[in-house]
Write an enzyme that holds these catalytic residues in place. Structure first.
Site, PDB file in Angstrom:
ATOM      1  N   ASP A   1      -6.058  -3.612  -2.014  1.00 47.86           N
ATOM      2  CA  ASP A   1      -4.948  -3.302  -1.104  1.00 47.86           C
ATOM      3  C   ASP A   1      -4.278  -4.555  -0.535  1.00 47.86           C
ATOM      4  O   ASP A   1      -4.937  -5.451  -0.008  1.00 47.86           O
ATOM      5  CB  ASP A   1      -5.485  -2.451   0.045  1.00 47.86           C
TER       6      ASP A   1
ATOM      7  N   SER B   1       0.830  -1.196   0.000  1.00 46.87           N
ATOM      8  CA  SER B   1       0.000   0.000   0.000  1.00 46.87           C
ATOM      9  C   SER B   1       0.873   1.258   0.000  1.00 46.87           C
ATOM     10  O   SER B   1       1.719   1.416  -0.879  1.00 46.87           O
ATOM     11  CB  SER B   1      -0.953  -0.037   1.195  1.00 46.87           C
TER      12      SER B   1
END
Length: 306
Positions: free
Chosen positions: A159, A43
Site C-alpha cells: 500500500d 490505495s
C-alpha cells in the site's frame, strides 16, 4: 502576455472504506466548475481516481452504492495461506467492469493519472504513470493483512499509504499548478474503538460480519473487546496502527509540501472495512466541498498564470 488556465491536480488519499468520499468530492467540485487535469491516487484513492480518469465514475458509483454486507462477504476469502483475506480474482472481475478494462493503459485515459505504491524491501516510494492502469491500482492498494504484496518488475509492492498517503508531490511532479488534496484520515486516530451500532439492514455492520466470517480461525482476531481491561483484538490493533501511521505520515508530508487546498471530510464514524456505507461517505465528501466552496473559488480566481 495572455494568462493561461492553471493545471489543477487532485490528490486522492488512502483510507479504505472512507475512500468513497472521493466520489462525492469529485462530483461537488464539478458542480462548482472545478475539473482537475491531473489525478493522483493512493490505495482506495487510486481505485476511485482510475474510474474517474477512465470516464467510468458514474458506473463505479452505482456499484459502490449498491454494496451491502451480504454482497461484500463474497469478496472475503478466508485462506490464511494467501497472506490476505480478499478474493482477488473476484474483485479483479468487478474492477474490469466498473473501474476500467484490465488492458487499458495510462495513455488511453481521459486525464493524466498516476498512483503511488511502496517497495516492501527498501521502503521506497514507487510511482506508476505508464503501462496498465489496473496493475498500478493493485500495487497501490496492498493494505497489509487484507491483500498480499504484489510482485512487479522484481519488486514486492504494498500500500502506498505507508509512504505517501496523500500524493501531493506526485501531482506537482506531473505538472499541476494548483493541487487540491483530500485527507481521509484527519480525524480518525483513536476513533476505531468506538462501538458500532446496528445498521439499516438489522445487522451489526460489516465489521461484525467480517469478524464472524473468520471466527472459526480465531476467537480473538476481530472486534473491540467486551471487557475494557482486555487488550484490543488483532484487527483493532491493525486498524489503529494503520490510522496512527497514516495520520503521522500525512501530517509530515503535507507540512513539507502543502497543497493549495486541503479537504478533510469528517469520516471518523466509518470504520476501516465498512464499505457498505457508501451513501454516507459520498454525502460527506460533497458536504466537505460545500463547506470550503468560498476558499476553493478564491484560490481558483487568483491562480491564472501568465
Amino acid at each position: 502576455m495572455k494568462k493561461r488556465k492553471p493545471r489543477i491536480g487532485l490528490a486522492l488519499g488512502s483510507g479504505s472504506s472512507r475512500g468513497w468520499a472521493h466520489i462525492g468530492i469529485i462530483e461537488a467540485l464539478a458542480d462548482i466548475g472545478v475539473e482537475p487535469d491531473i489525478v493522483c491516487g493512493c490505495s482506495v484513492g487510486g481505485v476511485v481516481g482510475a474510474a474517474y480518469a477512465a470516464g467510468n465514475l458514474a458506473l463505479f458509483e452505482g456499484w459502490v452504492r449498491s454494496l451491502n454486507r451480504t454482497g461484500l462477504a463474497r469478496f472475503i476469502d478466508v485462506n490464511l495461506s494467501l497472506n490476505g483475506f480478499i478474493d482477488q480474482p473476484r474483485l479483479q472481475r468487478f474492477f474490469d467492469k466498473y473501474v476500467c478494462d484490465s488492458e487499458m493503459r495510462f495513455r488511453d485515459l481521459d486525464k493524466i493519472f498516476a498512483t503511488v505504491s511502496t517497495d516492501l524491501v527498501t521502503g521506497k516510494e514507487v510511482w506508476f504513470t505508464e503501462e496498465k492502469v489496473l496493475e498500478a491500482v493493485w500495487a497501490s492498494m496492498g493494505l497489509p493483512g487484507l491483500f498480499p504484496p504484489i510482485q512487479y518488475q522484481g519488486r514486492w509492492l504494498v500500500d502506498g499509504g505507508l509512504v505517501n498517503p496523500v500524493p501531493v508531490s506526485l501531482c506537482r511532479a506531473l505538472g499541476a499548478d494548483i493541487v487540491i488534496a483530500v485527507n481521509l484520515n484527519g480525524d480518525v486516530v483513536g476513533k476505531h474503538f468506538v462501538a458500532h451500532v446496528p445498521d439499516e439492514e438489522g445487522g451489526e455492520g460489516m465489521f461484525a460480519s467480517f469478524r464472524r466470517t473468520v471466527s472459526a480461525y480465531s476467537q480473538n482476531l476481530f472486534g473491540p473487546p467486551d471487557n475494557k481491561e482486555e487488550p484490543p483484538s488483532l484487527f483493532e490493533a491493525i486498524s489503529g496502527s494503520i490510522n496512527i501511521t497514516q495520520d503521522r505520515i500525512t501530517r509530515s508530508r503535507l507540512a513539507g509540501d502543502p497543497p493549495d487546498i486541503l479537504l478533510s471530510p469528517k469520516l471518523a464514524h466509518i470504520a476501516l472495512m465498512e464499505f457498505h456505507r457508501a451513501d454516507e461517505a459520498i454525502a460527506e465528501g460533497m458536504d466537505c466541498v460545500v463547506r470550503l466552496r468560498s476558499e476553493i473559488e478564491h484560490v481558483m480566481r487568483g491562480a491564472m498564470i501568465r
